[in-house]
Design an enzyme around this catalytic site. Structure first.
Site, PDB file in Angstrom:
ATOM      1  N   ASP A 129       0.818  -1.216   0.000  1.00 41.51           N
ATOM      2  CA  ASP A 129       0.000   0.000   0.000  1.00 41.51           C
ATOM      3  C   ASP A 129       0.850   1.263   0.000  1.00 41.51           C
ATOM      4  OD1 ASP A 129       0.955  -0.329   2.577  1.00 41.51           O
ATOM      5  OD2 ASP A 129      -0.995  -0.700   3.477  1.00 41.51           O
TER       6      ASP A 129
ATOM      7  N   ASN B  72      -6.982  -2.432  14.446  1.00 41.54           N
ATOM      8  CA  ASN B  72      -8.389  -2.673  14.090  1.00 41.54           C
ATOM      9  C   ASN B  72      -8.567  -3.891  13.182  1.00 41.54           C
ATOM     10  OD1 ASN B  72      -7.456  -1.822  11.618  1.00 41.54           O
ATOM     11  ND2 ASN B  72      -8.811  -0.040  11.441  1.00 41.54           N
TER      12      ASN B  72
ATOM     13  N   HIS C  57      -6.944  -4.384  10.280  1.00 41.17           N
ATOM     14  CA  HIS C  57      -6.693  -4.192   8.851  1.00 41.17           C
ATOM     15  C   HIS C  57      -5.428  -4.901   8.405  1.00 41.17           C
ATOM     16  CE1 HIS C  57      -4.373  -0.071   9.249  1.00 41.17           C
ATOM     17  NE2 HIS C  57      -3.563  -1.087   9.401  1.00 41.17           N
TER      18      HIS C  57
ATOM     19  N   GLU D 238      -9.629  -1.857   5.447  1.00 42.64           N
ATOM     20  CA  GLU D 238     -10.175  -1.456   6.740  1.00 42.64           C
ATOM     21  C   GLU D 238     -11.437  -2.260   7.077  1.00 42.64           C
ATOM     22  OE1 GLU D 238      -8.252   0.294   8.457  1.00 42.64           O
ATOM     23  OE2 GLU D 238      -8.091   2.392   7.859  1.00 42.64           O
TER      24      GLU D 238
END
Ligand code: PGA
Length: 239
Positions: free
Chosen positions: A67, A136, A138, A143
């Site tokens: 990413d 979280n 991801h 996400e």
């Protein structure tokens, strides 16, 4: 999913580098998927040292990063290209033409993401994908949501990711709000996956992986459906 627990981050980092090096050494032309973040820094340091010591050769390795932030030039000190150059590219004998990171400043992001996926496919797919994990859940910048996107795509970051990454910027306001990321389809197509989990703030997501429930609200749980995943985790993150 195979899990190995380490006493501390340093041991985990050595094991991660040895795992990656052993895979590279098995296959002449190797396609390697790579993450950024705080967790893989120790692995990159060890891989750099192993390369200098002749224990792993990157001459025929092609890398594909997961990413990149949208709108940050490569020269920006928080771009993922900058991070990778500092932590790995400039330290090992990777050929510049074999380095791939989605371009977060491309004029046409749709064409950029399609070309990125085509290149991975044309090269024969990823032999190994190394992953970190967000607090979280991801993976890359996929996400938590009610659905997940398979190919490389642009994404609006959640506030929790912006907050988690604010430590690298002057303030949370400076963290880009959007990014480009490989999708879960790219990740799931990798022949082998190595996931690194370190630190107490990863305890809850690590526990969810143990529970065996697959949900897009915790993207990392998709990996429970992959046939060849090794998780290296330190005691602080393990329950
Ligand atoms: P970290 O980030 O290694 O800095 O915790 C991991 C991630 O967000 O994927």
């Amino acid at each position: 999913m195979k899990k190995v627990v380490f006493d501390n981050y340093e041991q985990l980092s050595v094991a991660a580098a040895e795992f990656v090096a052993a895979e590279i050494n098995k296959k002449p032309k190797f396609n390697l998927g790579l993450p950024t973040g705080g967790t893989p820094v120790g692995m990159y340091k060890n891989l750099s040292e192993m390369n200098k010591a002749g224990k792993v050769d990157f001459a025929d390795v092609t890398t594909f990063n997961l990413d990149e932030y949208l709108g940050l030039e490569r020269s920006h000190d928080q771009s993922y290209w900058y991070f990778m150059n500092k932590n790995l590219y400039s330290n090992v004998n990777l050929k510049p033409e074999n380095i791939n990171i989605p371009n977060g400043t491309a004029d046409d992001m749709d064409a950029e993401t399609k070309a990125y996926d085509k290149k991975i496919e044309d090269m024969g797919g990823l032999d190994l994908m190394v992953l970190g994990i967000g607090p979280n859940g991801h993976i890359g910048f996929n996400e938590p949501d009610s659905y997940l996107i398979a190919p490389t795509h642009t994404v609006t970051l959640t506030q929790s990711t912006i907050d988690a990454n604010a430590r690298f910027f002057d303030s949370a306001d400076d963290v880009p709000k959007m990014a480009v990321t490989m999708g879960v389809g790219n990740i799931m197509k990798a022949k082998k996956i190595l996931m690194l989990i370190s630190g107490a703030n990863k305890k809850a997501v690590a526990k969810a992986l143990n529970e065996g429930i697959v949900t897009p609200e915790n993207p990392a749980t998709m990996l429970l459906m992959h046939p060849d995943v090794t998780v290296l985790i330190d005691k602080d993150a393990d329950q």
